[in-house]
Enzyme design. Structure first.
Site, mmCIF file in Angstrom:
data_model
loop_
_atom_site.group_PDB
_atom_site.id
_atom_site.type_symbol
_atom_site.label_atom_id
_atom_site.label_comp_id
_atom_site.label_asym_id
_atom_site.label_seq_id
_atom_site.Cartn_x
_atom_site.Cartn_y
_atom_site.Cartn_z
ATOM 1 C CE1 TYR A 121 -3.401 2.325 -8.252
ATOM 2 C CE2 TYR A 121 -4.300 3.699 -6.501
ATOM 3 C CZ TYR A 121 -4.075 3.461 -7.853
ATOM 4 O OH TYR A 121 -4.515 4.363 -8.794
ATOM 5 N NE ARG A 145 3.480 6.661 -7.539
ATOM 6 C CZ ARG A 145 2.974 6.678 -8.773
ATOM 7 N NH1 ARG A 145 2.815 7.837 -9.396
ATOM 8 N NH2 ARG A 145 2.647 5.555 -9.378
ATOM 9 N NE ARG A 189 -17.596 1.258 9.378
ATOM 10 C CZ ARG A 189 -18.037 2.454 9.787
ATOM 11 N NH1 ARG A 189 -18.408 2.612 11.065
ATOM 12 N NH2 ARG A 189 -18.115 3.479 8.959
ATOM 13 C CE LYS A 246 -0.656 4.505 -8.450
ATOM 14 N NZ LYS A 246 -1.307 5.404 -9.403
ATOM 15 C CD GLU A 266 -4.083 13.902 -10.909
ATOM 16 O OE1 GLU A 266 -2.930 13.531 -11.173
ATOM 17 O OE2 GLU A 266 -4.592 13.830 -9.770
#
Length: 286
Positions: A33, A52, A101, A150, A182
């Site tokens: 995301y 990114r 799945r 991310k 972070e």
């Protein structure tokens, strides 16, 4: 008012947007995301976020479903259709719906799932917290080892936010092997004199788009930048501290694990960098 969202090529009322229960983003957190802030109806540092996004997709071997120009058009359409002056555009790309799945990746021609939506945030740039500063606590960093991607695997950062909330503070800083990595959704910095200290880029932290811009502006303003790890004890002895993120921009930190930093109020370095960042990003916004 019902928001207009984007789902796989269509602009829809949020109440009509549906994603399959077999989507790997839902079953496996198999997706990435980005969040781009909007100021004055324009996108902040859009090119950095798209770059990114491509890196994250490449690391997970997910096909990028749109070109940079197409991403920009979708973002602009959502900002316009939802009347966003200040806020954010959230985008998510997953490996898609294989129809069932399975731990193994689906066939390469499985279409990725693309979702975008807006969040209106009036006063985003004039957040009162910037005048008082954040208080943070430290918590162990037990996330997976590829924090530079991310991904939508945000359970532990969410838990970290809740740890901070239960402690009556604003956020948590993750620590690993004695050093700060972070914040739960941001990059962390301390300031000693005219020197800004922040962890160097690696797989251990997200390669923040706001981080890159702020460090560039800091160097242009003749501030010294030292990219290295620091401890919580070192942070407690710092003159000031701050965090950066796409939605908080530059946010002063005034307390770490109960210890007040400097005067206990936002420091001049963080305050000035926030001013510079907002000024420059407003001029460059698309």
């Amino acid at each position: 008012m019902t928001r207009t969202v984007y789902l796989n090529g269509d602009y829809l009322p949020e109440t009509e947007a549906k994603v399959s229960i077999f989507d790997r983003g839902f079953l496996m957190a198999d997706g990435v995301y980005e969040v781009t802030s909007v100021l004055g109806g324009k996108l902040v540092d859009f090119a950095g976020h798209v770059k990114r996004l491509q890196r994250s997709l490449d690391e997970l071997e997910i096909r990028n479903p749109l070109t940079e120009a197409e991403w920009l058009e979708v973002h602009r359409q959502l900002v316009a259709r939802n009347g966003i002056d200040e806020g954010m555009v959230y985008l998510q790309v997953t490996r898609g719906n294989p129809g069932d799945r399975d731990f193994a990746f689906p066939p390469e021609d499985t279409p990725p799932t693309v979702v975008l939506f807006t969040q209106a945030k009036a006063g985003l740039a004039d957040n009162p917290a910037a005048k008082t500063g954040w208080r943070v606590i430290s918590v162990p960093d037990i996330r997976w080892g590829r924090r530079d991607i991310k991904t939508v695997q945000l359970l532990y950062p969410s838990m970290g936010k809740m740890m901070a909330k239960k402690a009556g503070v604003d956020d948590a800083w993750f620590t690993e092997d004695g050093f700060v990595t972070e914040g739960t959704s941001n990059n962390a910095y301390i300031v000693k004199g005219n020197r800004i200290i922040t962890r160097a880029l690696s797989n251990d932290i997200l390669h923040g788009i706001t981080r890159a811009a702020v460090l560039r502006f800091a160097r242009e303003a003749q501030m010294e930048v030292e990219e290295r790890s620091f401890t919580i004890d070192e942070a407690k002895q710092a003159d000031e501290a701050f965090i950066t993120s796409a939605s908080a921009f530059v946010m002063p930190v005034v307390q770490v694990d109960g210890a007040a930093l400097g005067t206990g109020k936002p420091g001049h370095v963080a305050t000035r960098l926030r001013e510079i960042y907002l000024e420059e990003m407003r001029k460059a916004a698309v």
